[in-house]
Design a protein around this motif. Structure first.
Motif, PDB file in Angstrom:
ATOM      1  N   ASN A  53      42.954  72.572-111.997  1.00 23.63           N
ATOM      2  CA  ASN A  53      41.921  72.770-113.396  1.00 23.63           C
ATOM      3  C   ASN A  53      42.667  72.340-114.659  1.00 23.63           C
ATOM      4  N   ALA A  54      43.986  73.031-114.705  1.00 27.78           N
ATOM      5  CA  ALA A  54      44.435  72.598-116.011  1.00 27.78           C
ATOM      6  C   ALA A  54      44.845  70.980-116.330  1.00 27.78           C
ATOM      7  N   GLN A  55      45.473  70.298-115.010  1.00 27.40           N
ATOM      8  CA  GLN A  55      45.905  69.159-115.063  1.00 27.40           C
ATOM      9  C   GLN A  55      44.745  67.931-115.295  1.00 27.40           C
ATOM     10  N   ALA A  56      43.595  68.361-114.310  1.00 22.41           N
ATOM     11  CA  ALA A  56      42.657  67.417-114.218  1.00 22.41           C
ATOM     12  C   ALA A  56      41.384  67.802-114.903  1.00 22.41           C
ATOM     13  N   SER A  57      41.366  68.549-115.811  1.00 20.16           N
ATOM     14  CA  SER A  57      40.133  69.170-116.701  1.00 20.16           C
ATOM     15  C   SER A  57      39.705  67.922-117.425  1.00 20.16           C
ATOM     16  N   GLY A  58      40.445  67.070-118.208  1.00 17.63           N
ATOM     17  CA  GLY A  58      39.999  66.258-119.014  1.00 17.63           C
ATOM     18  C   GLY A  58      38.925  65.251-118.449  1.00 17.63           C
ATOM     19  N   GLN A  59      38.987  65.063-117.100  1.00 11.86           N
ATOM     20  CA  GLN A  59      38.182  64.157-116.692  1.00 11.86           C
ATOM     21  C   GLN A  59      36.895  64.892-115.781  1.00 11.86           C
ATOM     22  N   GLN A  60      36.953  66.224-115.970  1.00 15.47           N
ATOM     23  CA  GLN A  60      35.656  67.051-115.431  1.00 15.47           C
ATOM     24  C   GLN A  60      34.486  66.939-116.585  1.00 15.47           C
ATOM     25  N   SER A  61      33.317  67.007-115.907  1.00 19.16           N
ATOM     26  CA  SER A  61      32.211  66.867-116.709  1.00 19.16           C
ATOM     27  C   SER A  61      31.094  67.686-116.131  1.00 19.16           C
ATOM     28  N   PHE A  62      31.041  68.940-116.185  1.00 15.79           N
ATOM     29  CA  PHE A  62      30.135  69.826-115.662  1.00 15.79           C
ATOM     30  C   PHE A  62      28.890  69.842-116.358  1.00 15.79           C
ATOM     31  N   PRO A  63      27.895  70.286-115.591  1.00 19.57           N
ATOM     32  CA  PRO A  63      27.805  70.406-114.331  1.00 19.57           C
ATOM     33  C   PRO A  63      27.742  69.588-113.208  1.00 19.57           C
ATOM     34  N   TYR A  64      28.343  70.068-111.912  1.00 23.83           N
ATOM     35  CA  TYR A  64      28.319  69.070-110.967  1.00 23.83           C
ATOM     36  C   TYR A  64      27.151  69.405-109.707  1.00 23.83           C
ATOM     37  N   ASP A  65      26.519  68.328-109.428  1.00 25.12           N
ATOM     38  CA  ASP A  65      25.352  68.598-108.326  1.00 25.12           C
ATOM     39  C   ASP A  65      25.802  68.604-106.932  1.00 25.12           C
ATOM     40  N   SER A  66      27.074  67.761-106.819  1.00 22.35           N
ATOM     41  CA  SER A  66      27.686  67.680-105.416  1.00 22.35           C
ATOM     42  C   SER A  66      29.035  67.836-105.443  1.00 22.35           C
ATOM     43  N   VAL A  67      29.735  68.236-104.326  1.00 27.10           N
ATOM     44  CA  VAL A  67      31.193  68.157-104.035  1.00 27.10           C
ATOM     45  C   VAL A  67      31.728  66.764-104.230  1.00 27.10           C
ATOM     46  N   ASP A  68      30.927  65.412-104.081  1.00 26.81           N
ATOM     47  CA  ASP A  68      31.487  64.035-104.253  1.00 26.81           C
ATOM     48  C   ASP A  68      31.839  63.968-105.517  1.00 26.81           C
ATOM     49  N   GLY A  69      30.838  64.082-106.510  1.00 28.42           N
ATOM     50  CA  GLY A  69      31.158  63.803-108.108  1.00 28.42           C
ATOM     51  C   GLY A  69      32.251  64.456-108.417  1.00 28.42           C
ATOM     52  N   LEU A  70      32.319  65.936-108.058  1.00 25.21           N
ATOM     53  CA  LEU A  70      33.501  66.935-108.610  1.00 25.21           C
ATOM     54  C   LEU A  70      34.736  66.234-108.302  1.00 25.21           C
ATOM     55  N   VAL A  71      34.838  65.888-106.704  1.00 23.29           N
ATOM     56  CA  VAL A  71      36.218  65.253-106.466  1.00 23.29           C
ATOM     57  C   VAL A  71      36.488  64.021-107.055  1.00 23.29           C
ATOM     58  N   ASP A  72      35.696  63.154-107.121  1.00 21.61           N
ATOM     59  CA  ASP A  72      35.779  61.919-107.997  1.00 21.61           C
ATOM     60  C   ASP A  72      36.459  62.119-109.254  1.00 21.61           C
ATOM     61  N   ASP A  73      35.979  62.969-110.007  1.00 23.92           N
ATOM     62  CA  ASP A  73      36.460  63.370-111.424  1.00 23.92           C
ATOM     63  C   ASP A  73      37.930  63.716-111.096  1.00 23.92           C
ATOM     64  N   ILE A  74      38.029  64.986-110.388  1.00 22.83           N
ATOM     65  CA  ILE A  74      39.442  65.289-110.117  1.00 22.83           C
ATOM     66  C   ILE A  74      40.414  64.477-109.717  1.00 22.83           C
ATOM     67  N   MET A  75      40.098  63.496-108.983  1.00 29.07           N
ATOM     68  CA  MET A  75      41.053  62.529-108.185  1.00 29.07           C
ATOM     69  C   MET A  75      41.269  61.387-109.464  1.00 29.07           C
ATOM     70  N   GLY A  76      40.183  61.346-110.405  1.00 27.19           N
ATOM     71  CA  GLY A  76      40.418  60.345-111.641  1.00 27.19           C
ATOM     72  C   GLY A  76      41.383  61.062-112.537  1.00 27.19           C
ATOM     73  N   GLY A  77      41.199  62.276-112.877  1.00 30.08           N
ATOM     74  CA  GLY A  77      42.217  63.383-113.734  1.00 30.08           C
ATOM     75  C   GLY A  77      43.542  63.084-113.165  1.00 30.08           C
ATOM     76  N   LEU A  78      43.796  63.300-112.006  1.00 30.02           N
ATOM     77  CA  LEU A  78      45.081  63.238-111.317  1.00 30.02           C
ATOM     78  C   LEU A  78      45.807  61.832-111.414  1.00 30.02           C
ATOM     79  N   GLU A  79      44.975  60.743-111.289  1.00 25.84           N
ATOM     80  CA  GLU A  79      45.497  59.643-111.398  1.00 25.84           C
ATOM     81  C   GLU A  79      45.968  59.421-112.999  1.00 25.84           C
ATOM     82  N   GLU A  80      45.216  59.811-113.909  1.00 27.63           N
ATOM     83  CA  GLU A  80      45.384  59.600-115.373  1.00 27.63           C
ATOM     84  C   GLU A  80      46.705  60.363-115.641  1.00 27.63           C
ATOM     85  N   GLU A  81      46.846  61.488-114.970  1.00 26.01           N
ATOM     86  CA  GLU A  81      48.223  62.263-115.116  1.00 26.01           C
ATOM     87  C   GLU A  81      49.421  61.718-114.469  1.00 26.01           C
ATOM     88  N   GLY A  82      49.000  60.638-113.653  1.00 23.03           N
ATOM     89  CA  GLY A  82      50.311  59.872-112.875  1.00 23.03           C
ATOM     90  C   GLY A  82      50.681  60.336-111.578  1.00 23.03           C
TER      91      GLY A  82
END
Length: 87
Positions: A53-82
């Motif tokens: 949550n701390a590392q990928a939070s910059g990419q999260q945009s709540f609310p989420y209606d489904s798991v897929d959108g949430l996971v996409d944003d988490i993965m994007g945040g992790l990618e940005e963090e290297g």
């Protein structure tokens, strides 16, 4: 090296049981098998849900209606963090 597909699947499995829509990270905690201490591991990377949550939070945009959108944003945040080496 982090296996993106494996990590994505772990995240999907962990968060799919949440009661969607979710409005904040706290709405996800009941779905996690070990709460905020739930650990995600791939290759030489390991982090808890709380660290995630701390590392990928910059990419999260709540609310989420489904798991897929949430996971996409988490993965994007992790990618940005290297977390993923360029292949």
């Amino acid at each position: 090296m982090v296996d993106r597909d494996d990590l994505r699947q772990q995240l999907h499995d962990a968060f799919e049981g949440a009661n969607y829509p979710v409005n904040s990270p706290m709405d996800l905690v009941p779905a996690l098998p070990n709460g905020p201490a739930t650990t995600f591991e791939s290759g030489d990377v390991s982090f808890t849900a709380m660290e995630l949550n701390a590392q990928a939070s910059g990419q999260q945009s709540f609310p989420y209606d489904s798991v897929d959108g949430l996971v996409d944003d988490i993965m994007g945040g992790l990618e940005e963090e290297g977390y993923f080496d360029e292949e």
